[in-house]
Design a protein around this motif. Sequence first.
Motif, short mmCIF file in Angstrom:
data_model
loop_
_atom_site.label_atom_id
_atom_site.label_comp_id
_atom_site.label_asym_id
_atom_site.label_seq_id
_atom_site.Cartn_x
_atom_site.Cartn_y
_atom_site.Cartn_z
N ILE A 1 35.09 6.69 -11.86
CA ILE A 1 35.92 7.39 -12.83
C ILE A 1 35.77 8.89 -12.59
N LYS A 2 36.91 9.57 -12.45
CA LYS A 2 36.92 11.01 -12.16
C LYS A 2 37.79 11.72 -13.19
N ILE A 3 37.57 13.03 -13.30
CA ILE A 3 38.39 13.86 -14.18
C ILE A 3 39.14 14.85 -13.30
N PHE A 4 40.46 14.83 -13.41
CA PHE A 4 41.32 15.70 -12.62
C PHE A 4 41.97 16.75 -13.52
N ALA A 5 42.08 17.97 -13.00
CA ALA A 5 42.78 19.04 -13.71
C ALA A 5 44.19 19.13 -13.14
N ILE A 6 45.17 19.11 -14.03
CA ILE A 6 46.56 19.20 -13.61
C ILE A 6 47.13 20.53 -14.10
N LYS A 7 47.65 21.33 -13.17
CA LYS A 7 48.28 22.61 -13.50
C LYS A 7 49.64 22.32 -14.09
N THR A 8 49.96 22.98 -15.22
CA THR A 8 51.23 22.76 -15.90
C THR A 8 51.98 24.07 -16.10
N THR A 9 53.23 23.95 -16.49
CA THR A 9 54.00 25.12 -16.90
C THR A 9 53.39 25.64 -18.19
N ALA A 10 53.40 26.96 -18.36
CA ALA A 10 52.80 27.56 -19.55
C ALA A 10 53.44 27.01 -20.82
N LYS A 11 52.61 26.70 -21.80
CA LYS A 11 52.99 26.20 -23.11
C LYS A 11 53.68 24.83 -23.08
N GLU B 1 42.14 25.71 -25.96
CA GLU B 1 41.54 26.87 -25.28
C GLU B 1 41.85 26.91 -23.79
N LEU B 2 42.33 25.82 -23.22
CA LEU B 2 42.58 25.73 -21.78
C LEU B 2 44.08 25.78 -21.55
N VAL C 1 46.01 20.42 -17.98
CA VAL C 1 45.78 19.16 -18.68
C VAL C 1 44.72 18.42 -17.88
N LEU C 2 43.79 17.77 -18.57
CA LEU C 2 42.72 17.03 -17.91
C LEU C 2 43.01 15.53 -18.01
N VAL C 3 42.90 14.84 -16.88
CA VAL C 3 43.18 13.40 -16.82
C VAL C 3 41.93 12.69 -16.33
N GLU C 4 41.46 11.73 -17.12
CA GLU C 4 40.32 10.90 -16.73
C GLU C 4 40.89 9.60 -16.18
N THR D 1 36.74 17.23 -11.49
CA THR D 1 35.98 18.08 -12.39
C THR D 1 34.81 17.28 -12.93
N LYS D 2 33.69 17.93 -13.12
CA LYS D 2 32.51 17.27 -13.67
C LYS D 2 32.56 17.31 -15.20
N ILE D 3 32.01 16.31 -15.83
CA ILE D 3 32.01 16.22 -17.30
C ILE D 3 31.28 17.42 -17.92
N GLU D 4 30.26 17.94 -17.23
CA GLU D 4 29.52 19.09 -17.74
C GLU D 4 30.42 20.32 -17.87
N GLU D 5 31.43 20.42 -17.00
CA GLU D 5 32.34 21.58 -17.01
C GLU D 5 33.31 21.55 -18.18
N ILE D 6 33.58 20.36 -18.72
CA ILE D 6 34.54 20.27 -19.82
C ILE D 6 33.92 19.83 -21.13
#
Length: 156
Positions: free
Chosen positions: A7-17, A46-47, A51-54, A80-85
Motif C-alpha cells: 500500500i502506497k500513498i501518491f500525491a496528485i497535482k491538481t488545478t488550483a482550487k 492546508e495542502l 490530493v493524496l491517494v492511498e 509519499t511516506k505516512i510520516e510526511e502526511i
Amino acid sequence: MTEEPEIKIFAIKTTAKQERAVVDSIYRAVLHDPSFKVLSVLSPDELKGYVLVEAAEPFARIAELIESVPSARTVVPGATKIEEIAHYLEPKPVVAGIDEGTIVELIAGPFKGEKAVVKRVDSNKEEITVELYESMVPIPITVRGDNVRVIDRGES
C-alpha cells in the motif's frame, strides 16, 4: 500463494482550487472501474493544489486512473511516506489562531454579518466569547469557534 501488493500513498497535482472536484471524480472513477485498488483519497485544506491517494497499485496504474479525472494534472513521481502526511490527519482545534482582541465576523446565528471583538477563548469547548462592535451596551456573546471568520488578528 499470492503476495499482497504494498500500500502506497501518491500525491496528485491538481488545478488550483479544484481539489474537492478531483476527489469526487476519483471516487466516481473507482466506483465505475472497481479494478483500481484505491483505499482512500485525502484533500487536506492546508495542502493546496494536491490530493493524496492511498492505493495498493503501482505508479503507472494510478497515472492511468487520473487520465480520466478532470483537473488532475499529474502524479508526483514516487510514493509519499505516512510520516510526511501524518500532521494532516490530526484534527486542528477550531479556535486555533484566535486570541483575545482578535476582530471577527459572525458567519452564523442571529448576529450573522456583525463584527465583534474576541474577549475570551475556551479551547476545551471550542467556543469564544465576543462583544459586538456596534452595540450600545457591550453584551458578551458566546459562539462556537467555527461560527466566526477572522478579519484582523489585532495588535501584536
